[in-house]
Design an enzyme around this catalytic site. Sequence first.
Site, short mmCIF file in Angstrom:
data_model
loop_
_atom_site.label_atom_id
_atom_site.label_comp_id
_atom_site.label_asym_id
_atom_site.label_seq_id
_atom_site.Cartn_x
_atom_site.Cartn_y
_atom_site.Cartn_z
CB SER A 97 -0.90 0.03 1.24
OG SER A 97 -1.84 -1.00 1.17
NE ARG A 112 -10.48 -7.11 -6.66
CZ ARG A 112 -9.49 -6.69 -5.90
NH1 ARG A 112 -8.24 -6.80 -6.34
NH2 ARG A 112 -9.71 -6.17 -4.72
CG ASP A 118 -5.33 -7.06 2.16
OD1 ASP A 118 -6.43 -7.22 1.60
OD2 ASP A 118 -4.60 -6.07 1.97
CE LYS A 148 -10.43 -6.92 0.28
NZ LYS A 148 -10.10 -5.50 0.12
NE ARG A 190 -7.67 -12.49 -0.91
CZ ARG A 190 -6.93 -11.39 -0.81
NH1 ARG A 190 -7.15 -10.53 0.15
NH2 ARG A 190 -5.96 -11.17 -1.69
NE ARG A 214 -3.21 -9.72 0.60
CZ ARG A 214 -2.06 -9.05 0.65
NH1 ARG A 214 -0.97 -9.63 1.12
NH2 ARG A 214 -1.96 -7.80 0.22
C1 S3P Z 1 -5.58 -1.35 -0.04
C2 S3P Z 1 -6.83 -1.37 0.55
C3 S3P Z 1 -7.59 -2.61 0.78
C4 S3P Z 1 -6.71 -3.84 0.69
C5 S3P Z 1 -5.78 -3.80 -0.49
C6 S3P Z 1 -4.89 -2.58 -0.43
C7 S3P Z 1 -4.92 -0.04 -0.26
O1 S3P Z 1 -8.61 -2.73 -0.20
O2 S3P Z 1 -7.50 -5.00 0.64
O3 S3P Z 1 -4.97 -4.96 -0.54
O4 S3P Z 1 -3.70 -0.02 -0.51
O5 S3P Z 1 -5.60 0.98 -0.16
P1 S3P Z 1 -10.05 -2.03 -0.02
O6 S3P Z 1 -9.90 -0.59 -0.16
O7 S3P Z 1 -10.87 -2.63 -1.13
O8 S3P Z 1 -10.53 -2.48 1.33
#
Ligand code: S3P
Length: 440
Positions: free
Chosen positions: A19, A118, A320, A347, A351, A399
């Site tokens: 992130s 998605r 995650d 996701k 999952r 994952r």
């Molecule tokens: C992320 C936010 C999450 C997470 C993803 C990374 C990010 O997703 O599941 O792996 O970097 O902002 P969501 O915003 O869909 O919850």
Amino acid sequence: MFKPCGPLAGQISVPGDKSISHRALIFSALAVGRSRITGLLEGEDVLATADALRAMGARIEKNDDVWTVHGVGVGGLMQPDQALDMGNSGTSTRLLMGLIASHAISATFVGDASLTKRPMGRVIEPLSAMGADIQARETADHKSCLPLTVRGICPAIPLEYRLPVASAQVKSAILLAGLNTPGITRIIEPVLTRDHSETMLRGFGARIMVETDAEGSRVISLTGEAELQPQRIKVPGDPSSAAFLVVAALIVPGSDIIIENIGINPTRSGLFGILQEMGGDISFLKRRTVGGEPVADIQVRHSALVGVDVPADIAPSMIDEFPILFVAAALASGQTTTSGLHELRVKESDRLSQMAKGLSLLGVVLTEKDDGLVIEGSGGAALSGGRGKAVIETALDHRIAMSFAVAGLATRSGLSIDDIKPVETSFPGFDNLLASLASR
Ligand code: S3P
């Protein structure tokens, strides 16, 4: 084949936070001048973001371990010549859609079979309200999906938006659009999600304010049109990657490992608290702050785990990490219940269903509910592994692949995974690192 091994031992580090890496590249590309990034995750997802930013005019180079980004300034992005290929990465797609929405350029987004399924409506809705024109493929079940084209608008209209779904990607997409939008873009976040964008934007010199309203929601106000100053960024190790090794050490008897330099931002570290509640021997050493983010070395020793009820409201801080939590639960004594996890169905794969299928193949007793799994743990007894015949289906989900690689350590005779390649999206070198811990 992932199979039982001796105790895990050693002191290691894992690749940079995914992130934070995406955001480091994107904000650097919007600064005026040269930023330097170390510790960047060089996984496929982050490289997709880097390529897209290059296609829109940012110069991005790598020398030894240092990434240099020559930013074009907020408002300075150029029209890309070709469709932007986002591979498997939902984060790249949603964040870059926000970025483009308030620039006078257009871009088409394409991706792999997983990303193409998605839902993108969650970002299309607020970005359209800001004035962007977004045309997406509509599916039979009324989802707006890739391929899609964003025609940005400049100036865009500032938005006040209450997040209907707890999503840091949606929040960050709107913040990115707000950077090149005159006036104040305001996001109301009833449920706190990872706050790396807010922290990093503040570091880059944006005018961003975070308050709590009377109902306890977070209110984030960003003043456009922002000028971002180039930065030096150190990306900490990814807690979401460390999670696999943490659970591996907890479930393999005799293990004692240290994972260095891991981000422990409370908006990300829910899993570690739940594992401690399950009896996991996890300690945080040398706590410090790096680039505004809390970081520690994490020591983990093998532990007898007990099942827990995981409260639904903790989900965003470990969103995650549920696949690997389910593996820990499968080896705990007693029952683990989870709920409020509808988001897990959209996701990289569904999952809940992929984990339920794979764990059932290993003989784990579980119930798949709409919004979670209920798992009866084995009390530490080895999982069946179908006598080495179980082949786990990962559905292009990194994952799921890593969770079952770890589960394989707790089987009687090992398991196989149909496709380990998705691991490259977030954790290059994962299998060698796991093997190195087992061979010390
Ligand atoms: C992320 C936010 C999450 C997470 C993803 C990374 C990010 O997703 O599941 O792996 O970097 O902002 P969501 O915003 O869909 O919850």
